[in-house]
Design a protein around this motif. Structure first.
Motif, PDB file in Angstrom:
ATOM      1  N   ARG A 272       0.863  -1.191   0.000  1.00  0.00           N
ATOM      2  CA  ARG A 272       0.000   0.000   0.000  1.00  0.00           C
ATOM      3  C   ARG A 272       0.886   1.223   0.000  1.00  0.00           C
ATOM      4  O   ARG A 272       1.902   1.260   0.683  1.00  0.00           O
ATOM      5  CB  ARG A 272      -0.895  -0.002   1.250  1.00  0.00           C
ATOM      6  CG  ARG A 272      -1.848  -1.168   1.229  1.00  0.00           C
ATOM      7  CD  ARG A 272      -2.715  -1.245   2.473  1.00  0.00           C
ATOM      8  NE  ARG A 272      -3.488  -2.492   2.401  1.00  0.00           N
ATOM      9  CZ  ARG A 272      -4.391  -2.863   3.295  1.00  0.00           C
ATOM     10  NH1 ARG A 272      -4.648  -2.086   4.322  1.00  0.00           N
ATOM     11  NH2 ARG A 272      -5.040  -3.998   3.141  1.00  0.00           N
ATOM     12  N   MET A 273       0.478   2.186  -0.777  1.00  0.00           N
ATOM     13  CA  MET A 273       1.292   3.387  -0.929  1.00  0.00           C
ATOM     14  C   MET A 273       0.344   4.576  -1.025  1.00  0.00           C
ATOM     15  O   MET A 273      -0.695   4.477  -1.685  1.00  0.00           O
ATOM     16  CB  MET A 273       2.081   3.242  -2.242  1.00  0.00           C
ATOM     17  CG  MET A 273       3.074   4.325  -2.515  1.00  0.00           C
ATOM     18  SD  MET A 273       3.831   4.069  -4.125  1.00  0.00           S
ATOM     19  CE  MET A 273       5.027   2.840  -3.712  1.00  0.00           C
ATOM     20  N   SER A 274       0.678   5.678  -0.371  1.00  0.00           N
ATOM     21  CA  SER A 274      -0.225   6.828  -0.467  1.00  0.00           C
ATOM     22  C   SER A 274      -0.088   7.462  -1.855  1.00  0.00           C
ATOM     23  O   SER A 274       0.941   7.291  -2.525  1.00  0.00           O
ATOM     24  CB  SER A 274       0.096   7.857   0.613  1.00  0.00           C
ATOM     25  OG  SER A 274       1.307   8.513   0.283  1.00  0.00           O
ATOM     26  N   TYR A 275      -1.095   8.185  -2.221  1.00  0.00           N
ATOM     27  CA  TYR A 275      -1.087   8.911  -3.492  1.00  0.00           C
ATOM     28  C   TYR A 275       0.143   9.818  -3.574  1.00  0.00           C
ATOM     29  O   TYR A 275       0.849   9.845  -4.587  1.00  0.00           O
ATOM     30  CB  TYR A 275      -2.381   9.727  -3.590  1.00  0.00           C
ATOM     31  CG  TYR A 275      -2.394  10.730  -4.710  1.00  0.00           C
ATOM     32  CD1 TYR A 275      -2.804  10.370  -5.991  1.00  0.00           C
ATOM     33  CD2 TYR A 275      -2.007  12.057  -4.490  1.00  0.00           C
ATOM     34  CE1 TYR A 275      -2.823  11.299  -7.025  1.00  0.00           C
ATOM     35  CE2 TYR A 275      -2.019  12.988  -5.516  1.00  0.00           C
ATOM     36  CZ  TYR A 275      -2.430  12.609  -6.781  1.00  0.00           C
ATOM     37  OH  TYR A 275      -2.436  13.528  -7.790  1.00  0.00           O
ATOM     38  N   ASP A 276       0.422  10.542  -2.470  1.00  0.00           N
ATOM     39  CA  ASP A 276       1.546  11.473  -2.486  1.00  0.00           C
ATOM     40  C   ASP A 276       2.861  10.741  -2.729  1.00  0.00           C
ATOM     41  O   ASP A 276       3.711  11.201  -3.486  1.00  0.00           O
ATOM     42  CB  ASP A 276       1.616  12.245  -1.160  1.00  0.00           C
ATOM     43  CG  ASP A 276       0.451  13.233  -1.041  1.00  0.00           C
ATOM     44  OD1 ASP A 276      -0.082  13.647  -2.082  1.00  0.00           O
ATOM     45  OD2 ASP A 276       0.070  13.576   0.096  1.00  0.00           O
ATOM     46  N   GLU A 277       2.991   9.590  -2.074  1.00  0.00           N
ATOM     47  CA  GLU A 277       4.218   8.816  -2.222  1.00  0.00           C
ATOM     48  C   GLU A 277       4.338   8.277  -3.656  1.00  0.00           C
ATOM     49  O   GLU A 277       5.430   8.269  -4.247  1.00  0.00           O
ATOM     50  CB  GLU A 277       4.168   7.651  -1.239  1.00  0.00           C
ATOM     51  CG  GLU A 277       5.511   7.057  -0.908  1.00  0.00           C
ATOM     52  CD  GLU A 277       5.345   5.841   0.000  1.00  0.00           C
ATOM     53  OE1 GLU A 277       4.359   5.803   0.780  1.00  0.00           O
ATOM     54  OE2 GLU A 277       6.184   4.921  -0.108  1.00  0.00           O
ATOM     55  N   ALA A 278       3.206   7.819  -4.208  1.00  0.00           N
ATOM     56  CA  ALA A 278       3.233   7.288  -5.578  1.00  0.00           C
ATOM     57  C   ALA A 278       3.657   8.379  -6.559  1.00  0.00           C
ATOM     58  O   ALA A 278       4.468   8.141  -7.467  1.00  0.00           O
ATOM     59  CB  ALA A 278       1.863   6.727  -5.955  1.00  0.00           C
ATOM     60  N   PHE A 421       2.637 -10.505 -12.022  1.00  0.00           N
ATOM     61  CA  PHE A 421       1.573  -9.636 -11.526  1.00  0.00           C
ATOM     62  C   PHE A 421       2.013  -8.905 -10.267  1.00  0.00           C
ATOM     63  O   PHE A 421       2.404  -9.516  -9.286  1.00  0.00           O
ATOM     64  CB  PHE A 421       0.306 -10.443 -11.266  1.00  0.00           C
ATOM     65  CG  PHE A 421      -0.261 -11.044 -12.513  1.00  0.00           C
ATOM     66  CD1 PHE A 421      -1.000 -10.262 -13.388  1.00  0.00           C
ATOM     67  CD2 PHE A 421       0.005 -12.355 -12.857  1.00  0.00           C
ATOM     68  CE1 PHE A 421      -1.491 -10.785 -14.578  1.00  0.00           C
ATOM     69  CE2 PHE A 421      -0.486 -12.899 -14.036  1.00  0.00           C
ATOM     70  CZ  PHE A 421      -1.242 -12.118 -14.900  1.00  0.00           C
ATOM     71  N   ALA A 422       1.969  -7.591 -10.340  1.00  0.00           N
ATOM     72  CA  ALA A 422       2.391  -6.786  -9.196  1.00  0.00           C
ATOM     73  C   ALA A 422       1.278  -5.817  -8.803  1.00  0.00           C
ATOM     74  O   ALA A 422       1.243  -4.680  -9.257  1.00  0.00           O
ATOM     75  CB  ALA A 422       3.672  -6.048  -9.537  1.00  0.00           C
ATOM     76  N   PRO A 423       0.337  -6.297  -7.957  1.00  0.00           N
ATOM     77  CA  PRO A 423      -0.741  -5.422  -7.513  1.00  0.00           C
ATOM     78  C   PRO A 423      -0.272  -4.456  -6.441  1.00  0.00           C
ATOM     79  O   PRO A 423       0.727  -4.715  -5.763  1.00  0.00           O
ATOM     80  CB  PRO A 423      -1.771  -6.401  -6.939  1.00  0.00           C
ATOM     81  CG  PRO A 423      -1.036  -7.657  -6.641  1.00  0.00           C
ATOM     82  CD  PRO A 423       0.240  -7.662  -7.421  1.00  0.00           C
ATOM     83  N   LEU A 424      -1.011  -3.380  -6.296  1.00  0.00           N
ATOM     84  CA  LEU A 424      -0.629  -2.318  -5.361  1.00  0.00           C
ATOM     85  C   LEU A 424      -1.863  -1.485  -5.023  1.00  0.00           C
ATOM     86  O   LEU A 424      -2.635  -1.152  -5.922  1.00  0.00           O
ATOM     87  CB  LEU A 424       0.420  -1.436  -6.063  1.00  0.00           C
ATOM     88  CG  LEU A 424       0.678  -0.039  -5.532  1.00  0.00           C
ATOM     89  CD1 LEU A 424       1.609  -0.121  -4.316  1.00  0.00           C
ATOM     90  CD2 LEU A 424       1.340   0.839  -6.601  1.00  0.00           C
ATOM     91  N   TRP A 425      -2.048  -1.188  -3.753  1.00  0.00           N
ATOM     92  CA  TRP A 425      -3.109  -0.235  -3.394  1.00  0.00           C
ATOM     93  C   TRP A 425      -2.519   1.151  -3.322  1.00  0.00           C
ATOM     94  O   TRP A 425      -1.491   1.356  -2.666  1.00  0.00           O
ATOM     95  CB  TRP A 425      -3.696  -0.552  -2.012  1.00  0.00           C
ATOM     96  CG  TRP A 425      -4.566  -1.755  -1.950  1.00  0.00           C
ATOM     97  CD1 TRP A 425      -4.251  -2.955  -1.381  1.00  0.00           C
ATOM     98  CD2 TRP A 425      -5.917  -1.884  -2.434  1.00  0.00           C
ATOM     99  NE1 TRP A 425      -5.317  -3.819  -1.495  1.00  0.00           N
ATOM    100  CE2 TRP A 425      -6.350  -3.187  -2.135  1.00  0.00           C
ATOM    101  CE3 TRP A 425      -6.798  -1.027  -3.097  1.00  0.00           C
ATOM    102  CZ2 TRP A 425      -7.612  -3.661  -2.458  1.00  0.00           C
ATOM    103  CZ3 TRP A 425      -8.052  -1.488  -3.441  1.00  0.00           C
ATOM    104  CH2 TRP A 425      -8.450  -2.792  -3.120  1.00  0.00           C
ATOM    105  N   VAL A 426      -3.137   2.104  -3.982  1.00  0.00           N
ATOM    106  CA  VAL A 426      -2.763   3.508  -3.808  1.00  0.00           C
ATOM    107  C   VAL A 426      -3.888   4.136  -2.993  1.00  0.00           C
ATOM    108  O   VAL A 426      -5.067   4.022  -3.359  1.00  0.00           O
ATOM    109  CB  VAL A 426      -2.563   4.212  -5.162  1.00  0.00           C
ATOM    110  CG1 VAL A 426      -2.242   5.680  -4.953  1.00  0.00           C
ATOM    111  CG2 VAL A 426      -1.439   3.535  -5.942  1.00  0.00           C
ATOM    112  N   THR A 427      -3.538   4.730  -1.856  1.00  0.00           N
ATOM    113  CA  THR A 427      -4.562   5.226  -0.930  1.00  0.00           C
ATOM    114  C   THR A 427      -4.416   6.726  -0.718  1.00  0.00           C
ATOM    115  O   THR A 427      -3.489   7.353  -1.233  1.00  0.00           O
ATOM    116  CB  THR A 427      -4.420   4.532   0.434  1.00  0.00           C
ATOM    117  OG1 THR A 427      -3.118   4.850   0.944  1.00  0.00           O
ATOM    118  CG2 THR A 427      -4.555   3.020   0.318  1.00  0.00           C
TER     119      THR A 427
END
Ligand code: ASP
Length: 581
Positions: A272-278, A421-427
């Motif tokens: 999981r990664m924040s929008y800002d970090e992404a 496959f590399a899934p990721l949540w952007v929060t």
């Protein structure tokens, strides 16, 4: 009974049986005294044989005249093949035909019904029913069916209920234009086709359905971009009494189930990664994390010399291209031309070669020494043998440019493996987004998304800093799902509409039904929707969604097969009280 078997199932164990098959003529081979016909249906191909010694003369005559794609019913005996074909399940046998009925004749198809067809895209779209006979398209549709079946199985097994919501509704703003449908019985009034079932699924939560899903068509009248469809399918979901984590965990479960059952791939906990970090790390809110090349921000180590381009830039940022030092001067010049194309829009590119001996050679050696360049290498995590590419300018633009360059290089270096496959949540997406054109804030997700509770105060002082419990599921650089925790309080919803520039009257006229519902005990709730077409394409290891849609529209939003949209006659127009200009 039309058939006893289908064309993919007969093998040596059926030898001597009398069978009846139906299907299409894939091809015929006429050796004069023997005629072979490949008969095809959805399940496979079975070879038929007619031969002068064993078959009647009239039968030989009819077999000679069979054309490609004729529809046949045959009865015959399963016999062992003289020359076997180990590549197909029916390759050990053939059918010695003793009766043949032509169920239908066929014109010669405008392109070959083969895996590698000679038909161009537009022609295949026009005759999509023929295209569907080809294995690649047929298999994609079967694949899609498997995915939807697994979605239904999984969600049903954890208490979700599939509920249909209406298609003739009132507009739901999701950032696109509505397709509208005139109402014959209500002069001057229109339905809108749903951009998503957003408000209905929220009303289902007020209705106590607790956990809802629906595999549903959505309609958005957007300017068409490559590989967008004006109608597309979502796996739409909503849950009551949940926090963001509950939703992420539930749909991580669904995605993991799909990867396992469909692709046989086990993936661990999704990062999981924040929008800002992404944005900071990949310049993009849907980063492909199958490979590195993370951004290194270089302002602090690049703005202390006389290089004006960097000194006046808001952001100086670079990536290390693995093994990139092997590029020739010419290759690098081409890369510079590539980032300067109008589609990318960079002014130029600074580069640093990281030599095997630990020294650096850059395009800005006039301004920077080895110590400076070593710092750049550290921040971009460059190793010897790499090439550091550095762009500069306005933060938003530069991030987008470098992100495009990162993807392009990864593609060229073969780092985007479709089997991985590399899934990721952007929060923690921003709640609002400033729109230059209309000079006001828009909801980044949609107006029903709740701000983070401790950010509500910022709504007045610094609207663009407000973050929401809104999240996207990203897979291999594609947004495959997105959702949020919703507002469920009437006052908060009214405040939100106010911030989005709706007068109370406008809000009431458009969304009164939702705000009323919020007065009758709305539970806290949230949800997500997956783009099914894209999800299926990615799971299928492909990029174009069109290949996974039975009857897609072309790039201009037209269905070239049925020729839609098209004019309607004046009587229909009159009935609908519509006049053309
Ligand atoms: N309705 C949203 C969309 O279509 C998804 C959601 O918020 O659940 O993107």
């Amino acid at each position: 009974m039309y058939r006893t078997h289908h064309c993919g199932e007969l093998n040596a164990s059926h030898i001597n049986q009398t069978v009846t098959l139906c299907g299409w003529v894939q091809k015929t081979r006429n050796k004069g005294f023997v005629i072979w016909v490949d008969l095809r249906d959805r399940y496979g191909i079975t070879q038929l044989i007619f031969d002068a010694e064993r078959s009647e003369k009239t039968l030989m005559e009819s077999a000679k005249n069979l054309g490609r794609e004729f529809v046949l019913q045959i009865t015959g005996t399963v016999i062992e093949r003289a020359s076997k074909n180990p590549n197909i399940p029916t390759g050990d046998i053939e059918i010695l035909v003793d009766s043949l009925t032509i169920l239908n004749e066929a014109k010669t198809p405008p392109f070959t019904i083969e895996d590698d067809t000679d038909g161009g895209e537009e022609l295949r779209m026009k005759y999509r029913y023929l295209d569907i006979r080809r294995n690649p398209v047929k298999n994609n549709l079967i694949f899609r069916h498997k995915v939807t079946q697994e979605v239904r199985n999984y969600l049903s097994s954890i208490n979700f209920i599939e509920v249909e919501t209406p298609y003739l509704i009132k507009s739901t703003p999701e950032g696109a234009r509505d397709f509208v449908v005139p109402s014959r019985m209500n002069e001057g009034q229109f339905y809108a086709l749903p951009q998503s079932p957003q408000t209905f699924k929220q009303l289902l939560m007020v209705g106590g359905m607790d956990q809802y899903f629906q595999i549903v068509k959505c309609f958005r009248d957007e300017d068409l971009r490559a590989d967008r469809q004006p109608e597309f399918t979502q796996i739409d979901c909503e849950m009551s009494f949940v926090e963001q984590d509950d939703i992420l965990n539930t749909f991580e479960g669904l995605t993991r189930h799909l990867l396992k059952t469909i692709n046989g791939v086990e993936v661990g906990t999704f990062p999981r990664m924040s929008y800002d970090e992404a944005m900071k790390t990949y310049g993009n809110d849907k980063p492909d994390i199958r490979f590195g090349m993370a951004f290194g921000e270089l302002n602090e180590v690049a703005q202390h010399k006389d290089f004006k381009v960097f000194n006046t830039a808001e952001l100086v940022v670079g990536i290390a291209v693995p093994g990139g030092n092997s590029m020739s001067r010419k290759d690098i010049d081409k890369l510079i031309d590539w980032v300067r194309r109008p589609q990318i829009g960079a002014m130029g590119m600074v580069y640093v070669r990281c030599n095997e001996d630990g020294s650096y050679k850059s395009s800005v050696d006039k301004f920077y020494d080895q110590t400076d360049l070593a710092k750049w290498a550290e921040l971009t995590k460059a190793k010897s043998g790499d090439l550091i590419c550095v762009l500069s300018g306005k933060t938003k633009a530069v991030r987008a440019q470098l992100s495009a360059l990162r993807m392009e290089l990864a593609e060229r270096l073969g780092l985007r493996n479709p089997k991985e496959f590399a899934p990721l949540w952007v929060t923690d997406f921003p709640l609002l987004e400033w729109d230059e054109e209309t000079q006001r804030y828009h909801a980044m997700h949609h107006p029903f998304t709740a701000p983070k509770p401790d950010h509500i105060e910022l709504l007045n002082s610094d609207p663009s800093a407000v973050r929401a419990n809104a999240y996207d599921l990203v897979l291999n650089g594609n947004e495959i799902g997105g959702g949020s925790i919703r507002i469920y309080d009437k006052k908060m919803q009214a405040l939100m509409f106010d911030h989005l520039g709706f007068t109370p009257e406008e809000a009431k006229a458009q969304f009164g039904f939702l705000m009323n519902a919020f007065e009758y005990g709305a539970p806290p709730h949230g949800g997500i929707a997956f783009g099914l077409d894209r999800l299926v394409a990615i799971l299928g290891g492909q990029e174009t969604i069109r290949d996974f849609i039975a009857f897609p529209k072309n790039n201009s939003g037209r269905d070239v097969m049925i020729d839609a949209p098209s004019p309607i006659d004046s009587m229909q127009l009159n009935e609908l009280n519509l006049k053309l200009k």
